[in-house]
Design an enzyme around this catalytic site. Structure first.
Site, PDB file in Angstrom:
ATOM      1  N   ARG A 297       0.829  -1.206   0.000  1.00 12.61           N
ATOM      2  CA  ARG A 297       0.000   0.000   0.000  1.00 12.61           C
ATOM      3  C   ARG A 297       0.864   1.256   0.000  1.00 12.61           C
ATOM      4  NH1 ARG A 297      -4.888  -2.223   4.008  1.00 12.61           N
ATOM      5  NH2 ARG A 297      -5.997  -3.267   2.306  1.00 12.61           N
ATOM      6  N   HIS A 439      -6.297  -0.921  -6.763  1.00  7.63           N
ATOM      7  CA  HIS A 439      -5.587  -2.113  -6.297  1.00  7.63           C
ATOM      8  C   HIS A 439      -4.899  -1.882  -4.953  1.00  7.63           C
ATOM      9  CE1 HIS A 439      -1.762  -1.111  -8.943  1.00  7.63           C
ATOM     10  NE2 HIS A 439      -2.029  -0.179  -8.079  1.00  7.63           N
ATOM     11  N   GLU A 440      -4.708  -2.993  -4.238  1.00  5.16           N
ATOM     12  CA  GLU A 440      -4.229  -3.006  -2.847  1.00  5.16           C
ATOM     13  C   GLU A 440      -5.193  -2.296  -1.896  1.00  5.16           C
ATOM     14  OE1 GLU A 440      -2.070  -5.095  -2.438  1.00  5.16           O
ATOM     15  OE2 GLU A 440      -1.389  -5.221  -4.499  1.00  5.16           O
ATOM     16  N   GLY A 441      -6.474  -2.337  -2.213  1.00  2.32           N
ATOM     17  CA  GLY A 441      -7.480  -1.757  -1.323  1.00  2.32           C
ATOM     18  C   GLY A 441      -8.018  -0.449  -1.853  1.00  2.32           C
TER      19      GLY A 441
END
Length: 598
Positions: A297, A439-441
């Site tokens: 992140r 992406h990645e949350g």
């Protein structure tokens, strides 16, 4: 070839704002010096410029495809990986006994920024590999580290993270991939994973997947998720690459951006057994994976910064060269047109970009600095720094992802019609960066994480540490020329943010969790702008201290910093109030909206 990074700004952030040159006074970095760090960054610039930037457009126009049963990339990607490996960058952050240089996290993050700015698609391969190795370094057994981690650090094998599934996406509690004990300590892994970046290619001898799966018969929900090492090819006793492990490419996802990164649908256990090794304890997979995800992140946030930064520099270069129009005060149609940077609205667009990307860069490097404080700083401050980094991580990921996109929109606007043609790279950066808020949350996940968990973690200690550090910098800014506006604006934003947070937390028991989180995005926006305002105050302090003795280009650089800080204070920080008011009111508009009403 368009510029992709300001080396002067990077030096300023590292040495004048963060005092990275003092790190060699710590035992772990005793063999280092500023000269060592500068040499590493200089080499990174040269490799990024020669081997990554050279094929960014080619990889965008010729995305990965399947040919003869194998994924084909542009040949320059393999050359870039060879140069990256030969420079020692896969292991540069690792300790010397692992073949690395033991670089501080902040220097390693600055090093990787070069490659993300030069070519975000190709940079994904080492980025994921290093994250995979870092997770193994913490949680894998010594035998697993010897077998799988060391080849990753050598750059011979590459790594991935395999979390999402076609039906679940970010809903990891619903994954269906299973692992069945084989009786010898290994597991047969069966299932399908979706959106796996770098999941299949021919850039390395092997690919090591970190796969989330349920041990058959285990509990449902996240408590039943374990983490497995699953190689593309099985590994022989002597460490050599063996036969296929039946990790089968089921398809490629074709994306609007990051086109140089292979993105895959993978089947495990198709055509034979896929053998995996459990990392750590059963049921702890999600906890282990968050070690890689949190690093990812921060890395995504930095990748977003560098897309925005590259776009800003391209539009700045264009604005200085492009001549069009005249000043409003000039009524002579026969006079020469001026460079468009002379127009106030173009300067507004450029200043806005500058405030977003240089503020985002400061934030990403500050997060890496906190990692160094946690690992090597004073023992008594380490827990506080851990809590502060946890609190900031959703902001580090989401704020640059969103505001680099706005910066890139402004870059296109500066360049007019040229901005959205393929003659210039800005439209590519715009498409590349659009993936970063997802992406990645997603932003929604980051907002829920911030408001629902991080602000209250450890009794709110992380938030208290943040406020203490902000207040210390507000005091440090007193008496420095040119800082009144940013200091006043940040002071107000801090008061507005803390007041709104106090109001919503007080209402939480009666609101219930669903309504409490309904406006979590406003919390994310409110704190994001406040934290970046703080980053600008820190930069303004450093610039104000250096400006009296500066001359020429250096003086212009510091004046530019102070003007960008002033811009963020007057144009951006006032937006905190609106988000604070909405959050504090527990507004029910989105919560009460019904699906049938759309």
């Amino acid at each position: 070839m368009a510029p992709f990074l300001s080396r002067r700004d990077l030096q300023f952030q590292l040495y004048e704002v963060l005092d990275t040159a003092s790190l060699p006074t710590r035992p772990r970095f005793a063999e280092h010096s500023r000269e060592v760090y500068d040499d590493v960054l200089g080499l990174a610039y040269n490799v990024a410029d020669k081997y990554f930037a050279n094929h960014a457009r080619e990889a965008d126009l010729n995305e990965p495809h399947i040919e003869g049963g194998k994924v084909k990339l542009v040949p320059a990607a393999a050359q870039a990986m060879k140069a990256f490996r030969e420079a020692g960058f896969f292991s540069a952050h690792a300790d010397e006994e692992l073949g690395g240089l033991g670089l501080p996290n902040v220097v390693a993050q600055a090093m990787h920024a070069h490659f993300k700015g030069a070519n975000i698609g190709t940079s994904s391969y080492p980025f994921l590999t290093i994250g995979n190795a870092n997770l193994q370094r913490v949680f894998a057994s010594p035998e697993q580290q010897q077998k799988y981690m060391l080849p990753l650090l050598e750059g011979r094998w590459f790594g991935t993270m395999a979390l999402s599934e076609p039906h679940a996406g970010s809903g990891l509690a619903d994954i269906r991939t299973t692992a069945t004990p084989r009786g010898d300590g290994t597991y047969a892994v069966t299932g399908t994973k979706m959106w796996i970046s770098a999941g299949e290619h021919e850039l390395s001898e092997n690919i090591i997947h970190l796969v989330l799966a349920r041990i058959r018969g285990g509990p449902s929900g996240v408590k039943g998720i374990s983490l497995f090492i699953v190689p593309r090819y099985r590994v022989n006793e002597d460490g050599s690459v063996g036969e296929s492990n039946n990790v089968v490419l089921a398809g490629l996802n074709h994306k609007m951006g990051y086109r140089g990164t292979t993105n895959t649908l993978l089947n495990y256990g198709e055509g034979g057994e896929t053998v995996g090794e459990l990392i750590g304890e059963p049921g702890q997979g999600l906890r282990y994976m968050f070690h890689m995800m949190n690093g990812a992140r921060i890395g995504v946030g930095m990748g977003a910064v560098m897309q925005g930064y590259a776009g800003y520099l391209a539009s700045l270069e264009y604005a200085r060269d492009r001549r069009q129009g005249r000043h409003a005060s000039n009524k002579d149609p026969g006079s020469e047109p001026v460079a468009i940077i002379e127009h106030a609205d173009v300067r507004r667009l450029l200043l806005r970009q500058k405030s977003f990307v240089e503020g985002g860069l400061a934030l990403g490097l500050y997060a890496a600095h906190l990692e160094d404080e946690i690992e090597t700083g004073p023992e008594e401050a380490r827990r506080d720094n851990e809590l502060l980094l946890d609190l900031l991580t959703p902001i580090v990921k989401s704020w640059p992802s969103k505001y680099s996109q706005e910066a890139l929109s402004d870059a296109i606007q500066v360049m007019g019609g040229a901005g959205y043609t393929r003659d210039y790279p800005v439209e590519m950066y715009y498409r590349d960066n659009r993936l970063n808020p997802i992406h990645e949350g997603t932003e929604g996940i980051q907002g829920n994480d911030l408001l629902g968990r991080k602000v209250s973690q450890a009794g709110g200690r992380g938030l208290q540490v943040l406020l203490e550090k902000m207040q210390a910098d507000l005091r440090a800014s007193e008496g420095l020329e040119g800082l009144d506006e940013i200091r006043t604006a940040l002071h107000q934003a801090v008061a507005q943010s803390t007041g709104a947070l106090r109001a919503i937390l007080t209402q939480a028991p009666e609101l219930g969790p669903d309504l409490f989180l309904a406006n979590a995005n406003s919390a994310l926006e409110m704190f994001g702008h406040t934290v970046v305002g703080w980053m600008w105050l820190r930069q303004a302090i450093a610039a104000a201290r250096q400006l009296p003795g500066a001359r020429g280009d250096d003086a212009d650089f510091y004046r530019g910093k102070l003007q960008a800080a002033r811009f963020f204070a007057t144009h951006e920080l006032p937006k905190v109030q609106a988000h604070a008011d909405l959050l504090a009111s527990a507004d029910r508009t989105t919560f009460e909206m019904q699906g049938a009403w759309f």
